[in-house]
Design a protein around this motif. Structure first.
Motif, PDB file in Angstrom:
ATOM      1  N   ASN A   1      17.695  10.877  11.555  1.00 18.06           N
ATOM      2  CA  ASN A   1      17.981   9.886  11.106  1.00 18.06           C
ATOM      3  C   ASN A   1      17.429   8.189  11.622  1.00 18.06           C
ATOM      4  O   ASN A   1      17.606   8.499  13.066  1.00 18.06           O
TER       5      ASN A   1
ATOM      6  N   PRO B   1      14.370  20.057   8.554  1.00 16.85           N
ATOM      7  CA  PRO B   1      15.984  19.170   9.182  1.00 16.85           C
ATOM      8  C   PRO B   1      16.986  19.456  10.092  1.00 16.85           C
ATOM      9  O   PRO B   1      16.749  20.627   9.781  1.00 16.85           O
ATOM     10  N   TYR B   2      17.254  18.967  10.676  1.00 18.28           N
ATOM     11  CA  TYR B   2      18.352  18.749  11.634  1.00 18.28           C
ATOM     12  C   TYR B   2      19.526  18.538  11.310  1.00 18.28           C
ATOM     13  O   TYR B   2      20.203  18.470  10.633  1.00 18.28           O
ATOM     14  N   THR B   3      20.220  20.317  11.716  1.00 16.81           N
ATOM     15  CA  THR B   3      21.767  19.969  11.393  1.00 16.81           C
ATOM     16  C   THR B   3      22.869  20.759  12.982  1.00 16.81           C
ATOM     17  O   THR B   3      22.113  21.467  13.691  1.00 16.81           O
TER      18      THR B   3
ATOM     19  N   CYS C   1      16.215  23.070  11.215  1.00 14.88           N
ATOM     20  CA  CYS C   1      16.425  24.664   9.614  1.00 14.88           C
ATOM     21  C   CYS C   1      14.896  24.263   9.197  1.00 14.88           C
ATOM     22  O   CYS C   1      14.304  23.379   9.022  1.00 14.88           O
TER      23      CYS C   1
ATOM     24  N   HIS D   1      12.210  25.178   7.029  1.00 13.55           N
ATOM     25  CA  HIS D   1      11.400  25.188   5.441  1.00 13.55           C
ATOM     26  C   HIS D   1      10.271  25.237   5.644  1.00 13.55           C
ATOM     27  O   HIS D   1       9.350  24.880   5.644  1.00 13.55           O
TER      28      HIS D   1
ATOM     29  N   HIS E   1      17.741  12.472   4.453  1.00 13.76           N
ATOM     30  CA  HIS E   1      18.311  13.400   4.543  1.00 13.76           C
ATOM     31  C   HIS E   1      17.730  14.288   3.070  1.00 13.76           C
ATOM     32  O   HIS E   1      17.595  14.129   2.371  1.00 13.76           O
ATOM     33  N   VAL E   2      18.140  15.719   2.818  1.00  9.09           N
ATOM     34  CA  VAL E   2      17.571  16.725   2.422  1.00  9.09           C
ATOM     35  C   VAL E   2      17.709  15.959   1.363  1.00  9.09           C
ATOM     36  O   VAL E   2      17.182  15.969  -0.346  1.00  9.09           O
ATOM     37  N   THR E   3      19.112  15.266  -0.021  1.00  9.27           N
ATOM     38  CA  THR E   3      19.220  15.332  -0.871  1.00  9.27           C
ATOM     39  C   THR E   3      18.428  13.864  -1.428  1.00  9.27           C
ATOM     40  O   THR E   3      17.910  14.082  -2.639  1.00  9.27           O
TER      41      THR E   3
ATOM     42  N   SER F   1      21.597  21.684   4.253  1.00 12.74           N
ATOM     43  CA  SER F   1      20.474  21.196   4.715  1.00 12.74           C
ATOM     44  C   SER F   1      19.363  22.660   5.109  1.00 12.74           C
ATOM     45  O   SER F   1      18.557  22.709   4.869  1.00 12.74           O
ATOM     46  N   GLU F   2      20.813  24.238   4.741  1.00 11.91           N
ATOM     47  CA  GLU F   2      19.660  24.599   5.054  1.00 11.91           C
ATOM     48  C   GLU F   2      19.774  25.278   3.742  1.00 11.91           C
ATOM     49  O   GLU F   2      18.784  26.591   3.197  1.00 11.91           O
TER      50      GLU F   2
ATOM     51  N   MET G   1      18.640  23.255   1.702  1.00 12.18           N
ATOM     52  CA  MET G   1      17.373  21.735   0.922  1.00 12.18           C
ATOM     53  C   MET G   1      17.819  21.162  -0.174  1.00 12.18           C
ATOM     54  O   MET G   1      16.835  21.006  -1.252  1.00 12.18           O
TER      55      MET G   1
END
Length: 552
Positions: free
Chosen positions: A104, A206-208, A218, A220, A253-255, A351-352, A354
């Motif tokens: 971010n 990505p981090y969560t 996470c 992927h 962001h994954v979206t 995020s987990e 994707m």
């Protein structure tokens, strides 16, 4: 596997799909071969074709390999707002056989340090307006190289659009060991080695976070990343190259990454890029470039439809409007329908996973609903204590099994083990979200098993904010909870016990927090109390405070 929703499946659509067993970078290479002269990126009226996009990706990938020492499986930090450079950097990292670590761009130095140290990244690609926060880490942590981009370098055409000052800012990259400008990196003319990454290589992390406070990566692979890049446009019928997508959701962001950027690149469509939300610029771009698809969060739509200039824009060309992150208010959804004839297509993902695991069928969209499990996904509602499925209509935890589910948390086998459970011989990811399934097989969200605040689609993890708040000399004890917010849905509230003798005001603490953490995490409200409620074992009973707040 639950098939209750199959009667509402889109006509002619298969229940499962096969996706390419190649790296995600190859989606760009193939689109560049098929549509070399089509616009891939539109940035304030400046166009970048697919051929030129792929050429710059290769040059940057070569620089990463030859000048920065990036090798297969390495992690590269990507810290910038939506821009042509974000897309180029993302695919260059993949072309270099490395893994993208998107962060971010609102994060501060202390927060970025965790990402650098935890991921083991030695290289970062950042935009110049955020680089000052990253600069102290170059050479003083494992971060040895940084490439710094200036958005204004890609403003290559005249425009009458309102361009923010941070985008117009001329190139101004400080001279620092290990730091190169974006233009110098491309001008080096480095060609990358043969592309080696396959479907099971590391691709994106990505981090969560969770209740333990520190964000976690996470993991992927190209396989899990590829799935929703293909599934998303397939579900909405947007697989042809003539699609034009407006990118307002952040790519980190994954979206935004999957449903907008990666889906468009896979199809060969055009991406109209906005670095930061601007309702007038969005309206102008939708009108000018005949945008057909738009993925956004409810707060953006609320702002867009409340614009007194809305009548100036032609948004009739929109064929698909979708999103998630929070439920779309019914009144806003109705206004959207009246103006465009479009129903907001809500979905659900993490995020987990994707991005999406659930989406509403285009012909049977329910409002304030997660949708149905889509292609290849097995989703269940499970009692989080007994691990038994609950009867239809009853609340339980949402469990997920599908090709988009991540491999696990980076360097954390215990949290990975805790996040998965077996049911009917399958390995399911435990989402931590509570919900129920109705009689038609549609899923609804009701609560969070995990502690989390959802502020305009940004996930805020209370334990992480609490850990930062305790650095303030006036804070003796602190509990972070969600407070209702008419615009953001939820906002961050700090319930604070002041140290004896301290006279710090709520405004003092909020101002301090703004300098220490990203704006979306910063408490907007501070309430002082004499003591926090605690259990017999001394644990702060955050649920008591949360329930009290929501009862107001």
């Amino acid at each position: 596997m639950n098939t209750t929703h199959y009667p509402h499946w889109p006509a002619g659509m298969p229940y499962a799909i096969s996706t390419p067993e190649t790296s995600v970078y190859l989606n760009l290479e193939i689109s560049a071969r098929r549509y070399p002269n089509r616009p891939a990126i539109i940035f304030y009226d400046a166009l970048l074709t697919y051929a030129e996009l792929d050429r710059q990706v290769r040059l940057l990938a070569g620089y990463l390999q030859q000048q920065c020492g990036v090798a297969r499986g390495d992690r590269v930090l990507l810290d910038m707002q939506n821009s042509p450079q974000f897309i180029i950097a993302y695919f260059a990292i993949l072309r270099a056989d490395a893994m993208v670590v998107p962060v971010n761009p609102m994060l501060m130095t202390d927060e970025l340090q965790h990402y650098v140290e935890d991921s083991g990244a030695s290289v970062a690609i950042a935009a110049q307006e955020v680089f000052p926060r990253l600069a102290p880490l170059v050479g003083n942590t494992g971060l040895t190289h940084a490439i710094v981009a200036s958005y204004s370098d890609y403003l290559t055409a005249p425009t009458d659009l309102t361009v923010p000052d941070f985008v117009r800012a001329p190139r101004n990259v400080p001279a620092q060991d290990g730091v190169a400008t974006w233009n110098d990196a491309l001008a080096a003319g480095c060609e990358p080695g043969p592309h080696q990454a396959g479907p099971d290589d590391l691709a994106c992390m990505p981090y969560t976070s969770g209740t333990t406070g520190k964000p976690k990566g996470c993991v992927h692979t190209h396989r899990s990343l590829m799935f929703n890049a293909v599934a998303s446009p397939t579900w909405s019928g947007a697989t042809v190259a003539d699609q034009v997508t407006l990118a307002v959701l952040p790519f980190f962001h994954v979206t935004g990454m999957q449903s907008v950027m990666n889906s468009a690149i896979y199809c060969g469509g055009a991406i109209v890029v906005l670095p930061r939300w601007d309702r007038d610029a969005a309206g102008q771009l939708i009108t000018r470039y005949k945008v057909t698809g738009w993925t956004l969060i409810p707060t953006m739509m609320i702002d867009f439809l409340s614009n007194p200039r809305l009548g100036e824009y032609d948004i009739s060309g929109l064929k698909r409007i979708s999103g998630g992150g929070a439920a779309m208010p019914a009144a806003i959804a109705q206004k959207l329908l009246e103006l465009t004839g479009q129903t907001y297509m809500e979905g659900y993902g993490l995020s987990e996973t994707m991005a999406a695991t659930h989406v509403n069928p285009p012909h049977r969209m329910k409002q304030q609903c997660l949708g149905v499990p889509y292609f290849n996904v097995d989703a269940r509602i499970v009692d989080p204590v007994t691990f038994q499925e609950v009867p239809q209509g009853e609340q339980g935890e949402i469990w997920l099994h599908g090709p988009q589910v991540f491999q696990g948390y980076w360097n954390d086998p215990q949290k990975t083990a805790d996040a998965f459970a077996e049911l009917d011989g399958k390995r399911f990811f435990r989402s931590g979200d509570l919900g129920y399934m109705d009689e038609e097989g549609f899923f609804f969200f009701t609560d969070r098993l995990k502690r989390m605040i959802n502020a305009s689609g940004f996930k805020v993890w209370p334990a992480e904010v609490e850990a930062m708040m305790y650095q303030h000399p006036a804070v003796q004890e602190c509990c972070i909870i969600a407070a209702r917010d008419a615009y953001r849905g939820e906002t961050v509230k700090a319930v604070v016990v002041r140290r004896p003798g301290s006279e710090a005001s709520a405004e003092d603490i909020i101002e301090w927090a703004h300098a220490k953490m990203a704006a979306y995490k910063t408490p907007r409200v501070v309430e002082f109390v004499e003591a926090l409620p605690k259990s017999a074992t001394g644990k702060v009973m955050w649920r008591v405070l949360q329930e009290r707040e929501m009862a107001k």
